[in-house]
Design a protein around this motif. Structure first.
Motif, PDB file in Angstrom:
ATOM      1  N   SER A  69       0.825  -1.210   0.000  1.00  0.00           N
ATOM      2  CA  SER A  69       0.000   0.000   0.000  1.00  0.00           C
ATOM      3  C   SER A  69       0.854   1.253   0.000  1.00  0.00           C
ATOM      4  N   ARG A  70       1.980   1.198   0.689  1.00  0.00           N
ATOM      5  CA  ARG A  70       2.889   2.349   0.710  1.00  0.00           C
ATOM      6  C   ARG A  70       3.487   2.583  -0.677  1.00  0.00           C
ATOM      7  N   LEU A  71       3.895   1.519  -1.320  1.00  0.00           N
ATOM      8  CA  LEU A  71       4.433   1.633  -2.674  1.00  0.00           C
ATOM      9  C   LEU A  71       3.373   2.191  -3.621  1.00  0.00           C
ATOM     10  N   TYR A  72       2.158   1.675  -3.532  1.00  0.00           N
ATOM     11  CA  TYR A  72       1.064   2.172  -4.368  1.00  0.00           C
ATOM     12  C   TYR A  72       0.757   3.644  -4.072  1.00  0.00           C
ATOM     13  N   ALA A  73       0.836   4.035  -2.801  1.00  0.00           N
ATOM     14  CA  ALA A  73       0.557   5.428  -2.447  1.00  0.00           C
ATOM     15  C   ALA A  73       1.576   6.365  -3.091  1.00  0.00           C
TER      16      ALA A  73
END
Length: 163
Positions: free
Chosen positions: A17-21
């Motif tokens: 999710s952090r990478l996607y954010a």
């Protein structure tokens, strides 16, 4: 009924999710799309999607939304904190847009989401390594986020008193 996720799976989903954010914040900046359009696109076409080229990791949608929303809502404060952590000759608007998105996502977790600063720093250094595998940027990210976190959440860096 969905199977329960292990603690490792949940941690990996948050990391994804952090990478996607970071990707979403970058895409918002370069495309001018709204936060609603970007989050909808990522949730529909990235989280766990399978394409010819491979499979995207499953992410934690709530965490993704929280990071992106907080980054947008707190952008001015996060950018000010980041500016103070950068060398005077390199204000945030002069750095690579991927790094800018990364600092905003990490700043959102530190400023608004109560993620322990050391966890946020470690996670986003790993994200930097995914985008910049040579390692120079990861060291830069570590230094900037450490400065940002110490200013935003100094209480997290106070050593406990000996008993």
């Amino acid at each position: 009924m969905k199977p329960a996720h292990s603690k490792t799976d949940k941690r990996q989903m948050k990391s994804a999710s952090r990478l996607y954010a970071v990707q979403a914040l970058f895409q918002m900046e370069v495309s001018g799309q709204t936060v609603e359009a970007i989050t909808r696109e990522f949730e529909t076409h990235r989280f766990g999607a399978t394409y010819e080229e491979g499979e995207f990791a499953e992410g934690n949608v709530e965490h993704f939304r929280a990071i992106v929303g907080a980054a947008v809502n707190w952008q001015a404060k996060i950018d000010q904190l980041t500016d103070r952590a950068l060398v005077a000759a390199w204000p945030i608007d002069r750095i690579d847009p991927v790094l800018r998105a990364l600092f905003r996502a990490a700043g959102a977790e530190i400023v608004d989401l109560d993620t322990p600063p050391k966890v946020a720093i470690n996670e986003y250094v790993d994200v930097a390594k995914a985008f910049f595998p040579d390692g120079k940027e990861a060291k830069f990210v570590n230094a900037v986020l450490d400065h940002l976190a110490r200013e935003a959440r100094p209480e997290a860096f106070v050593a406990p008193k000996a008993v």
